[in-house]
Design an enzyme around this catalytic site. Structure first.
Site, short mmCIF file in Angstrom:
data_model
loop_
_atom_site.label_atom_id
_atom_site.label_comp_id
_atom_site.label_asym_id
_atom_site.label_seq_id
_atom_site.Cartn_x
_atom_site.Cartn_y
_atom_site.Cartn_z
CG HIS A 19 -7.68 3.23 -9.06
ND1 HIS A 19 -8.27 2.30 -9.87
CD2 HIS A 19 -7.04 2.51 -8.09
CE1 HIS A 19 -7.99 1.08 -9.43
NE2 HIS A 19 -7.26 1.18 -8.35
CG PHE A 49 0.78 0.40 -0.39
CD1 PHE A 49 -0.13 0.09 0.59
CD2 PHE A 49 1.26 -0.62 -1.20
CE1 PHE A 49 -0.57 -1.20 0.79
CE2 PHE A 49 0.82 -1.92 -1.02
CZ PHE A 49 -0.10 -2.22 -0.02
CE1 TYR A 58 -1.74 25.99 37.98
CE2 TYR A 58 -2.93 24.22 36.89
CZ TYR A 58 -2.34 24.74 38.03
OH TYR A 58 -2.35 24.02 39.19
NE ARG A 111 1.63 29.45 38.37
CZ ARG A 111 1.00 28.62 39.21
NH1 ARG A 111 1.64 27.60 39.75
NH2 ARG A 111 -0.27 28.81 39.51
CD GLU A 145 -6.40 -2.67 -1.54
OE1 GLU A 145 -7.10 -1.64 -1.38
OE2 GLU A 145 -5.88 -2.98 -2.62
CG ASN A 175 0.50 1.06 -4.99
OD1 ASN A 175 0.92 -0.07 -5.13
ND2 ASN A 175 -0.66 1.30 -4.41
CE1 TYR A 232 -1.87 -6.28 -7.25
CE2 TYR A 232 -0.13 -4.73 -6.64
CZ TYR A 232 -1.48 -5.03 -6.80
OH TYR A 232 -2.41 -4.08 -6.52
#
Length: 511
Positions: free
Chosen positions: A82, A326, A277, A280, A411, A194, A52
């Site tokens: 990409h 990844f 609060y 405190r 994916e 990646n 791959y």
């Protein structure tokens, strides 16, 4: 000079690189590992093995075999296709750290790139050539594909960069610095994109600013306490040791250290029996956020030194395994946690602001105004703080619980970690403005008291803060003061001012 090994980069070193512009270099032993994994990739290509990303397409196209003569074209197409990032670019220090983190990951020797790829990344860092990387477009699970593709473009002489204060084409900056652009070969484009380096770089920068702001919240809260004649009994170490959270005990000890010698704070029953609060419970609330910061720091330092691309090459090429390192889920959860923790610092700060400006809750002039009625004083500063904390509540919605399938459902679960990191950074930016407003109000409140009665440590901080925004004598455009105080709090050179007390005083405390 910071030596990158792939295993030992720390947050402190990252700070020295992005804040101090320290130079970086690669460990030679690590570079030997890079060479060995590269030799394995070259054997795979020569032998025509189906692996791959080396001899196949990507994502859903992983079943498409790529001939050896097309490997360079495959990597170039990958980077260009990409690079789909949109929106405003990441801050320069984030993009610079992306370069460092990507080089550090490749130095682990599991990625199969040539040493020249690592060397070029480090040349960019040292020449202060910073890729312009759009913030939006990453799902945070096949790595930060879109942001890292914009980073990778620069290595091949495409895309845009910041260089010597100017935005310019990458090739112009490379030529100016005598850096030879790369021609990416088998697996190198994939190895560059990646990974989780966009979310991690943004996370590291966010964490460094968060840690500084968290320290400042304690000093600012201490000044507020003096402005409101607060009770210190609730910070007694016995209370906090009885519960058992180290961070809570530490916050209480640091507040008491800051207030040591104060003649403005009180004891229970002197002015009132107990405080609200937001005063405190400072140790409990701030302490819980410090716990979260500790978790975030641990995860970031692991991820900064992680191999996050796919596939990974082991045993000099005997094992090449496709996995999912990844996937950004560890950082996605950490970034959501960071955002929530910092939102809480702002939430409780806004409540302390309200206690200073509301005449029904203190003995100070209404809205801290020298002339209430004719003038509104700090009334609308509290509005601004309220708007910022409300915005933080929407930004703090966890990004990590969302997922949209991609790549034709190959994916099918993604982290959205980069969104979480970006939101955390925006929350920190908003929180700093809220704390700036609290500081302005605390300085104003103390101006109605006797500053000679301040504790020595808080008086020093009060005096410095008063130089930035002096107590106001009449209504003015307060936006300018807020931004000036915000910029002052963001100044990294203030570390010594806000470190007048030890980081952990609880070890000296006895019940």
């Amino acid at each position: 000079m910071i030596l990158l090994t792939g295993h030992s980069l720390t947050l402190e070193e990252a700070k020295r690189i992005v804040v101090g512009n320290e130079q970086v270099a690669a460990c030679q032993d690590s570079m030997e590992n890079v060479k060995k994994s590269r030799e394995a990739v070259e054997r795979i290509v020569e032998q025509g093995e189906v692996i791959y990303g080396i001899t196949t397409g990507f994502g859903k196209l992983s079943d498409v075999y790529i001939a050896p003569e097309d490997t360079e074209k495959l990597q170039l197409n990958l980077i260009r296709s990409h690079a789909v990032g949109v929106g405003e670019p990441f801050p320069e220090k984030v993009s610079k750290l992306m370069l460092v983190l990507r080089a550090n990951a490749l130095l682990k020797g599991f990625s199969g790139v040539r040493p020249a790829v690592v060397e070029t990344l480090l040349q960019l860092v040292n020449a202060d050539i910073t890729p312009i990387v759009p913030q939006q477009g990453s799902l945070g699970a096949s790595g930060d594909l879109a942001p890292l593709s914009h980073l990778a473009l620069v290595l091949i002489g495409e895309g845009e960069v910041w260089h010597k204060g100017e935005r310019k084409h990458a090739m112009a900056a490379l030529v100016a610095e005598n850096i030879i652009p790369l021609i990416l070969t088998a697996k190198e484009g994939l190895a560059l994109i990646n990974g989780t380096q966009a979310m991690t770089a943004q996370g590291v920068v966010a964490y460094l600013e968060a840690e500084q702001l968290a320290k400042q919240t304690e000093a600012i809260a201490a000044l507020t306490m003096e402005g409101l004649l607060a009770i210190t009994d609730a910070f007694d170490p016995a209370i906090h040791l009885a519960r058992g959270y180290q961070e809570q005990t530490d916050v209480a000890a640091r507040i008491l250290s800051l207030l040591e010698g104060s003649r403005l704070t009180t004891t229970q029953g002197e002015e009132r029996v107990q405080d609200a609060y937001s005063i405190r419970c400072i140790p409990q609330v701030h302490g819980a956020s410090w716990q979260a910061l500790g978790y975030v720091k641990e995860k970031l330092e692991i991820e900064m030194n992680a191999a996050t691309d796919n596939p990974l090459i082991f045993d000099e090429g005997k094992k090449v395994i496709s996995g999912g390192n990844f996937h950004g889920q560890p950082i996605a959860l950490a970034m959501d946690f960071l955002g929530i923790a910092m939102a809480e610092f702002a939430n409780i700060s806004e409540r302390r602001i309200e206690r200073m400006v509301n005449p029904q809750l203190n003995d100070l002039p209404a809205f801290l105004s020298p002339n209430p009625g004719l003038e509104s004083g700090a009334m609308i500063m509290q509005y601004c703080a309220a708007a910022l904390v409300s915005e933080n509540k929407t930004l703090a919605h966890p990004a990590s619980v969302d997922s949209i399938p991609s790549s034709a459902n190959q994916e099918d679960h993604v982290s959205m970690g980069t969104i979480g990191a970006r939101h955390a950074y925006q929350i920190i930016t908003n929180a700093r403005r809220v704390l700036a407003i609290e500081m302005i109000c605390a300085v104003q409140a103390i101006s109605y008291r006797d500053e000679e009665r301040l504790a020595p440590k808080t008086r020093h901080i009060f005096e410095k803060a008063s130089e930035i925004c002096p107590p106001f004598k009449e209504d003015k455009v307060f936006s300018t003061d807020i931004e000036r105080m915000t910029a002052w709090l963001a100044d990294v050179s203030l570390e010594d001012l806000f470190s007048l007390y030890p980081p952990s005083a609880s070890e000296e405390v006895q019940i």
